[in-house]
Scaffold this motif. Structure first.
Motif, PDB file in Angstrom:
ATOM      1  N   ASP A 163     -19.077 -63.378  88.257  1.00 16.47           N
ATOM      2  CA  ASP A 163     -17.753 -62.938  87.854  1.00 16.47           C
ATOM      3  C   ASP A 163     -17.655 -62.879  86.333  1.00 16.47           C
ATOM      4  N   SER A 164     -16.536 -62.394  85.859  1.00 16.35           N
ATOM      5  CA  SER A 164     -16.369 -62.229  84.416  1.00 16.35           C
ATOM      6  C   SER A 164     -14.907 -62.403  84.041  1.00 16.35           C
ATOM      7  N   ALA A 165     -14.693 -62.607  82.755  1.00 18.79           N
ATOM      8  CA  ALA A 165     -13.350 -62.695  82.190  1.00 18.79           C
ATOM      9  C   ALA A 165     -13.393 -62.002  80.831  1.00 18.79           C
ATOM     10  N   SER A 166     -12.273 -61.378  80.449  1.00 17.09           N
ATOM     11  CA  SER A 166     -12.246 -60.590  79.216  1.00 17.09           C
ATOM     12  C   SER A 166     -11.101 -60.981  78.298  1.00 17.09           C
ATOM     13  N   TYR A 167     -11.369 -60.841  77.006  1.00 13.48           N
ATOM     14  CA  TYR A 167     -10.340 -60.929  75.976  1.00 13.48           C
ATOM     15  C   TYR A 167     -10.254 -59.539  75.360  1.00 13.48           C
ATOM     16  N   TYR A 168      -9.057 -58.961  75.362  1.00 11.21           N
ATOM     17  CA  TYR A 168      -8.850 -57.629  74.808  1.00 11.21           C
ATOM     18  C   TYR A 168      -8.289 -57.760  73.395  1.00 11.21           C
ATOM     19  N   ALA A 169      -9.126 -57.508  72.408  1.00 10.01           N
ATOM     20  CA  ALA A 169      -8.740 -57.678  71.013  1.00 10.01           C
ATOM     21  C   ALA A 169      -7.660 -56.694  70.594  1.00 10.01           C
ATOM     22  N   ASP A 170      -7.660 -55.505  71.207  1.00 10.18           N
ATOM     23  CA  ASP A 170      -6.656 -54.504  70.848  1.00 10.18           C
ATOM     24  C   ASP A 170      -5.520 -54.446  71.870  1.00 10.18           C
ATOM     25  N   GLY A 171      -5.600 -55.258  72.907  1.00  8.55           N
ATOM     26  CA  GLY A 171      -4.548 -55.305  73.913  1.00  8.55           C
ATOM     27  C   GLY A 171      -4.642 -54.259  75.009  1.00  8.55           C
ATOM     28  N   VAL A 172      -5.489 -53.245  74.845  1.00  5.57           N
ATOM     29  CA  VAL A 172      -5.542 -52.165  75.841  1.00  5.57           C
ATOM     30  C   VAL A 172      -6.911 -51.963  76.467  1.00  5.57           C
ATOM     31  N   GLY A 173      -7.965 -52.524  75.931  1.00  7.17           N
ATOM     32  CA  GLY A 173      -9.272 -52.407  76.555  1.00  7.17           C
ATOM     33  C   GLY A 173     -10.314 -51.618  75.793  1.00  7.17           C
ATOM     34  N   GLY A 222      -8.783 -68.385  72.112  1.00 11.05           N
ATOM     35  CA  GLY A 222      -8.611 -68.799  73.502  1.00 11.05           C
ATOM     36  C   GLY A 222      -9.877 -69.427  74.025  1.00 11.05           C
ATOM     37  N   ILE A 223      -9.913 -69.581  75.352  1.00 11.53           N
ATOM     38  CA  ILE A 223     -11.053 -70.237  75.983  1.00 11.53           C
ATOM     39  C   ILE A 223     -11.387 -69.553  77.304  1.00 11.53           C
ATOM     40  N   PHE A 224     -12.677 -69.339  77.513  1.00 16.38           N
ATOM     41  CA  PHE A 224     -13.186 -68.834  78.790  1.00 16.38           C
ATOM     42  C   PHE A 224     -13.573 -70.059  79.613  1.00 16.38           C
ATOM     43  N   ARG A 225     -13.086 -70.140  80.852  1.00 13.53           N
ATOM     44  CA  ARG A 225     -13.429 -71.297  81.681  1.00 13.53           C
ATOM     45  C   ARG A 225     -13.311 -70.977  83.154  1.00 13.53           C
ATOM     46  N   ALA A 226     -14.060 -71.765  83.931  1.00 14.07           N
ATOM     47  CA  ALA A 226     -13.970 -71.675  85.389  1.00 14.07           C
ATOM     48  C   ALA A 226     -12.804 -72.558  85.815  1.00 14.07           C
ATOM     49  N   GLU A 227     -11.884 -71.965  86.556  1.00 16.33           N
ATOM     50  CA  GLU A 227     -10.711 -72.714  86.988  1.00 16.33           C
ATOM     51  C   GLU A 227     -10.329 -72.281  88.391  1.00 16.33           C
ATOM     52  N   GLY A 228     -10.327 -73.228  89.308  1.00 16.21           N
ATOM     53  CA  GLY A 228      -9.993 -72.907  90.692  1.00 16.21           C
ATOM     54  C   GLY A 228     -10.958 -71.934  91.334  1.00 16.21           C
ATOM     55  N   GLY A 229     -12.235 -72.012  90.950  1.00 13.90           N
ATOM     56  CA  GLY A 229     -13.241 -71.130  91.522  1.00 13.90           C
ATOM     57  C   GLY A 229     -13.300 -69.757  90.885  1.00 13.90           C
ATOM     58  N   LYS A 230     -12.405 -69.475  89.929  1.00 18.05           N
ATOM     59  CA  LYS A 230     -12.405 -68.181  89.235  1.00 18.05           C
ATOM     60  C   LYS A 230     -12.719 -68.392  87.766  1.00 18.05           C
ATOM     61  N   PHE A 260      -9.894 -66.145  81.222  1.00 16.50           N
ATOM     62  CA  PHE A 260      -9.682 -66.311  79.786  1.00 16.50           C
ATOM     63  C   PHE A 260      -8.256 -66.797  79.602  1.00 16.50           C
ATOM     64  N   GLN A 261      -8.101 -67.883  78.866  1.00 17.81           N
ATOM     65  CA  GLN A 261      -6.775 -68.427  78.583  1.00 17.81           C
ATOM     66  C   GLN A 261      -6.535 -68.359  77.091  1.00 17.81           C
TER      67      GLN A 261
END
Length: 144
Positions: A19-29, A116-124, A127-128
């Motif tokens: 799986d993956s998680a993303s941080y959008y620096a420009d807010g739109v992708g 922010g922080i990338f982390r595994a939480e609740g099995g997912k 990015f927070q």
């Protein structure tokens, strides 16, 4: 029985975590930093963690960061000026810049502001965003 084993074999060899998680620096992708964790074998807890930088249309690159236990992937993201980024997991630090999609050979030591922080939480894997504390406002009548 043989057909049963042949049918189940791909399931036994497939990855448990991918799986993956993303941080959008420009807010739109169009400008994003994505962390992907992938477990190669179900019997191993180890996952490979890759950083995928993209600032479209100029840059897109994947960088292998580390191998970590699946449930312990926790990587902090810091942002600096000029598309400079620092990622930190414990004592491991990676510095990259998304202007030309490159990784610095040596760490500069400057982390920048927490993003922010990338982390595994609740099995997912998520990015927070970092909590932003507003500047203190002096009370009315207090000396400034």
């Amino acid at each position: 029985m043989r057909k049963f084993v042949i049918v189940l074999l791909p399931l036994l060899l497939s990855a448990c975590v991918d799986d993956s998680a993303s941080y959008y620096a420009d807010g739109v992708g169009n400008h994003a930093l994505t962390l992907r964790r992938a477990q190669q074998n179900f019997w191993s807890d180890a996952t490979t963690v890759d950083l995928i930088m993209s600032r479209l249309p100029d840059c897109q690159r994947r960088i292998r960061l580390a191998t970590m236990p699946a449930g312990e992937v926790e990587i902090e993201l810091f942002g600096g000026r000029d598309n400079n980024w620092t990622l930190r997991a414990g004592n491991q630090v990676w510095q990259v810049e998304s202007q030309t999609c490159s990784q610095y050979a040596d760490n500069k030591g400057e982390f920048g502001e927490p993003v922010g922080i990338f982390r595994a939480e609740g099995g997912k894997f998520t990015f927070q965003p970092a909590l932003v504390t507003p500047p203190a406002v002096p009370a009315q009548g207090a000396p400034q």
